[in-house]
Design a protein around this motif. Structure first.
Motif, PDB file in Angstrom:
ATOM      1  N   HIS A   1       0.832  -1.205   0.000  1.00 23.84           N
ATOM      2  CA  HIS A   1       0.000   0.000   0.000  1.00 23.84           C
ATOM      3  C   HIS A   1       0.869   1.259   0.000  1.00 23.84           C
ATOM      4  CE1 HIS A   1      -3.792  -2.089   1.846  1.00 23.84           C
ATOM      5  NE2 HIS A   1      -3.555  -2.450   0.611  1.00 23.84           N
ATOM      6  N   ILE A   2       1.922   1.241   0.805  1.00 23.55           N
ATOM      7  CA  ILE A   2       2.801   2.411   0.879  1.00 23.55           C
ATOM      8  C   ILE A   2       3.508   2.627  -0.459  1.00 23.55           C
ATOM      9  CG2 ILE A   2       4.788   3.434   2.049  1.00 23.55           C
ATOM     10  CD1 ILE A   2       3.999   1.818   4.541  1.00 23.55           C
ATOM     11  N   HIS A   3       3.903   1.541  -1.118  1.00 27.87           N
ATOM     12  CA  HIS A   3       4.501   1.655  -2.450  1.00 27.87           C
ATOM     13  C   HIS A   3       3.536   2.343  -3.408  1.00 27.87           C
ATOM     14  CE1 HIS A   3       8.460  -0.092  -2.767  1.00 27.87           C
ATOM     15  NE2 HIS A   3       8.117  -1.149  -2.050  1.00 27.87           N
ATOM     16  N   GLN A   4       2.271   1.976  -3.324  1.00 30.78           N
ATOM     17  CA  GLN A   4       1.279   2.569  -4.213  1.00 30.78           C
ATOM     18  C   GLN A   4       1.144   4.067  -3.950  1.00 30.78           C
ATOM     19  OE1 GLN A   4      -2.771   1.199  -3.786  1.00 30.78           O
ATOM     20  NE2 GLN A   4      -3.182   1.475  -5.969  1.00 30.78           N
ATOM     21  N   VAL A   5       1.170   4.442  -2.686  1.00 35.54           N
ATOM     22  CA  VAL A   5       1.129   5.866  -2.345  1.00 35.54           C
ATOM     23  C   VAL A   5       2.352   6.583  -2.917  1.00 35.54           C
ATOM     24  CG1 VAL A   5       1.252   7.520  -0.447  1.00 35.54           C
ATOM     25  CG2 VAL A   5      -0.255   5.529  -0.271  1.00 35.54           C
ATOM     26  N   LYS A   6       3.514   5.987  -2.732  1.00 38.15           N
ATOM     27  CA  LYS A   6       4.761   6.604  -3.196  1.00 38.15           C
ATOM     28  C   LYS A   6       4.749   6.822  -4.704  1.00 38.15           C
ATOM     29  CE  LYS A   6       9.784   6.047  -2.881  1.00 38.15           C
ATOM     30  NZ  LYS A   6      10.893   5.182  -2.403  1.00 38.15           N
TER      31      LYS A   6
ATOM     32  N   LEU B   1       2.651  10.175  -5.600  1.00 35.08           N
ATOM     33  CA  LEU B   1       2.841  11.398  -4.823  1.00 35.08           C
ATOM     34  C   LEU B   1       2.726  12.665  -5.666  1.00 35.08           C
ATOM     35  CD1 LEU B   1       5.772  10.478  -2.392  1.00 35.08           C
ATOM     36  CD2 LEU B   1       3.374  10.856  -1.813  1.00 35.08           C
ATOM     37  N   SER B   2       3.023  12.571  -6.944  1.00 33.71           N
ATOM     38  CA  SER B   2       3.001  13.767  -7.788  1.00 33.71           C
ATOM     39  C   SER B   2       1.591  14.163  -8.215  1.00 33.71           C
ATOM     40  CB  SER B   2       3.858  13.547  -9.041  1.00 33.71           C
ATOM     41  OG  SER B   2       3.330  12.486  -9.826  1.00 33.71           O
ATOM     42  N   LYS B   3       0.616  13.308  -7.971  1.00 36.67           N
ATOM     43  CA  LYS B   3      -0.748  13.582  -8.408  1.00 36.67           C
ATOM     44  C   LYS B   3      -1.539  14.296  -7.320  1.00 36.67           C
ATOM     45  CE  LYS B   3      -0.792   9.515 -11.420  1.00 36.67           C
ATOM     46  NZ  LYS B   3      -1.449   8.213 -11.728  1.00 36.67           N
ATOM     47  N   THR B   4      -2.507  15.080  -7.735  1.00 35.97           N
ATOM     48  CA  THR B   4      -3.356  15.794  -6.788  1.00 35.97           C
ATOM     49  C   THR B   4      -4.469  14.869  -6.308  1.00 35.97           C
ATOM     50  OG1 THR B   4      -4.921  16.592  -8.459  1.00 35.97           O
ATOM     51  CG2 THR B   4      -2.924  17.918  -8.075  1.00 35.97           C
ATOM     52  N   PRO B   5      -5.080  15.174  -5.156  1.00 38.25           N
ATOM     53  CA  PRO B   5      -6.207  14.361  -4.688  1.00 38.25           C
ATOM     54  C   PRO B   5      -7.323  14.247  -5.713  1.00 38.25           C
ATOM     55  CG  PRO B   5      -5.433  15.780  -2.930  1.00 38.25           C
ATOM     56  CD  PRO B   5      -4.684  16.194  -4.164  1.00 38.25           C
ATOM     57  N   ARG B   6      -7.579  15.319  -6.460  1.00 39.65           N
ATOM     58  CA  ARG B   6      -8.650  15.267  -7.461  1.00 39.65           C
ATOM     59  C   ARG B   6      -8.333  14.285  -8.575  1.00 39.65           C
ATOM     60  NH1 ARG B   6     -11.009  21.418  -8.380  1.00 39.65           N
ATOM     61  NH2 ARG B   6     -11.661  21.772  -6.214  1.00 39.65           N
ATOM     62  N   ASP B   7      -7.043  14.093  -8.854  1.00 33.78           N
ATOM     63  CA  ASP B   7      -6.652  13.116  -9.867  1.00 33.78           C
ATOM     64  C   ASP B   7      -6.704  11.695  -9.318  1.00 33.78           C
ATOM     65  OD1 ASP B   7      -6.149  15.072 -11.779  1.00 33.78           O
ATOM     66  OD2 ASP B   7      -4.078  15.343 -11.104  1.00 33.78           O
ATOM     67  N   LEU B   8      -6.381  11.552  -8.055  1.00 36.29           N
ATOM     68  CA  LEU B   8      -6.243  10.221  -7.466  1.00 36.29           C
ATOM     69  C   LEU B   8      -7.570   9.578  -7.099  1.00 36.29           C
ATOM     70  CD1 LEU B   8      -3.170  10.765  -5.120  1.00 36.29           C
ATOM     71  CD2 LEU B   8      -3.274   9.258  -7.100  1.00 36.29           C
ATOM     72  N   ILE B   9      -8.442  10.356  -6.451  1.00 37.97           N
ATOM     73  CA  ILE B   9      -9.639   9.748  -5.861  1.00 37.97           C
ATOM     74  C   ILE B   9     -10.563   9.121  -6.909  1.00 37.97           C
ATOM     75  CG2 ILE B   9     -11.746  10.244  -4.556  1.00 37.97           C
ATOM     76  CD1 ILE B   9     -10.112  12.197  -2.879  1.00 37.97           C
ATOM     77  N   PRO B  10     -10.820   9.768  -8.054  1.00 31.22           N
ATOM     78  CA  PRO B  10     -11.730   9.114  -9.004  1.00 31.22           C
ATOM     79  C   PRO B  10     -11.080   7.986  -9.800  1.00 31.22           C
ATOM     80  CG  PRO B  10     -11.592  11.500  -9.343  1.00 31.22           C
ATOM     81  CD  PRO B  10     -10.435  11.101  -8.503  1.00 31.22           C
ATOM     82  N   THR B  11      -9.755   7.867  -9.740  1.00 34.45           N
ATOM     83  CA  THR B  11      -9.081   6.893 -10.601  1.00 34.45           C
ATOM     84  C   THR B  11      -8.317   5.853  -9.787  1.00 34.45           C
ATOM     85  OG1 THR B  11      -7.223   8.445 -10.792  1.00 34.45           O
ATOM     86  CG2 THR B  11      -8.884   8.508 -12.530  1.00 34.45           C
TER      87      THR B  11
END
Length: 280
Positions: free
Chosen positions: A228-233, A236-246
């Motif tokens: 899970h931490i690898h996935q977060v790492k 890191l360059s993406k914004t929450p708006r980019d991450l949450i829907p995808t």
């Protein structure tokens, strides 16, 4: 100061708690890009006055109070205080929050007035009523553990027993291995920042800890947490708006099939299990 900010942030965010409709949330932010301490609650599930805490914050407060009064973690005292604060006769003791309310009955009119008693606390109350020694909910792996760990980490920071104390505190209401593994990882992060301050290598440091065969308080699911931490790492360059829907779409429940009493939506649960399975 850190704990004060912890509770202050809960006060500030509570009126926008559990707003999972992204279009609605974007509309609120368009009206006011600084929604802290919003005077009118937009919470679709429960309503509390601004300045009152969510159930997450209340759990953290009970843990802090117990630590302060007992001079450290006392599991029996924590159980008693948790039952008093969230159990019979408390502000949380309402018909909609009844742990014995039958499923499949009439759905409540939402939002309810007053606080929402979380699923793990309902199970905790039932386990206490049944006289069980292990009072934590075995099926709940929601975020409660992470949101309330700050007081116990702060109390034991830098001490070898810190992680053990965190696990003991969390299992009072959430006796679930996945929940404990994720919460202990969060405790490692918090301790790291308390001891070292801002650190761009914090993710690597915690992953190194979790990969250490001689690590303290090892969990069977630590390898999954590292994944899970690898996935977060990687994101890191993406914004929450980019991450949450995808990337993290499974984190956003669908209002048609989710309630705070459940774990997550069906699709979300499937994706969650896939992520765990990838790293086991």
């Amino acid at each position: 100061l850190g704990l004060s900010l912890h509770y202050l942030s809960n006060f500030a965010a509570q009126p926008l708690h559990w707003v999972y409709d992204l279009q609605k949330l974007q509309g609120i932010l368009a009206e006011n890009p600084n929604p802290e301490f919003r005077s009118e609650s937009a919470n679709p599930f429960y309503r509390r006055q601004t300045g009152q805490q969510s159930c997450y914050g209340d759990q953290a407060y009970v843990l802090l109070e117990s630590l302060s009064e007992c001079g450290g973690l006392n599991v029996d005292d924590l159980k008693k205080r948790t039952l008093k604060f969230f159990g019979p006769g408390s502000e949380y003791d309402t018909p909609i929050n009844d742990p014995y309310r039958e499923r499949g009955g009439p759905r409540p009119q939402l939002p309810i007035e007053g606080p929402w008693r979380h699923a793990s606390l309902k199970s905790f109350i039932k386990n206490v009523d049944a006289g069980k020694e292990e009072t934590g909910c075995e099926s709940d792996c929601q975020i409660d553990g992470v949101t309330k760990l700050a007081p116990v980490v702060a109390f034991y920071v830098g001490k070898p027993e810190m992680l053990e104390k965190v696990e003991q505190a969390i299992r009072v209401t959430q006796n679930n291995d996945a929940c404990v593994a994720e919460t202990l990882a969060a405790a490692r992060f918090l301790e790291h920042f308390i001891l070292n301050g801002p650190d761009p290598k914090a993710l690597d440091s915690v992953m190194d800890q979790l990969n250490d065969p001689n690590r303290k308080c090892p969990q069977d699911l630590d390898k999954a947490v590292v994944g899970h931490i690898h996935q977060v790492k990687e994101n890191l360059s993406k914004t929450p708006r980019d991450l949450i829907p995808t990337v993290f779409a499974w984190c956003v429940p669908s209002s048609a099939s989710w309630s705070p009493d459940g774990q997550t939506v069906r699709a979300g649960r499937q994706r969650h299990h896939e992520l765990w399975g990838m790293h086991l």
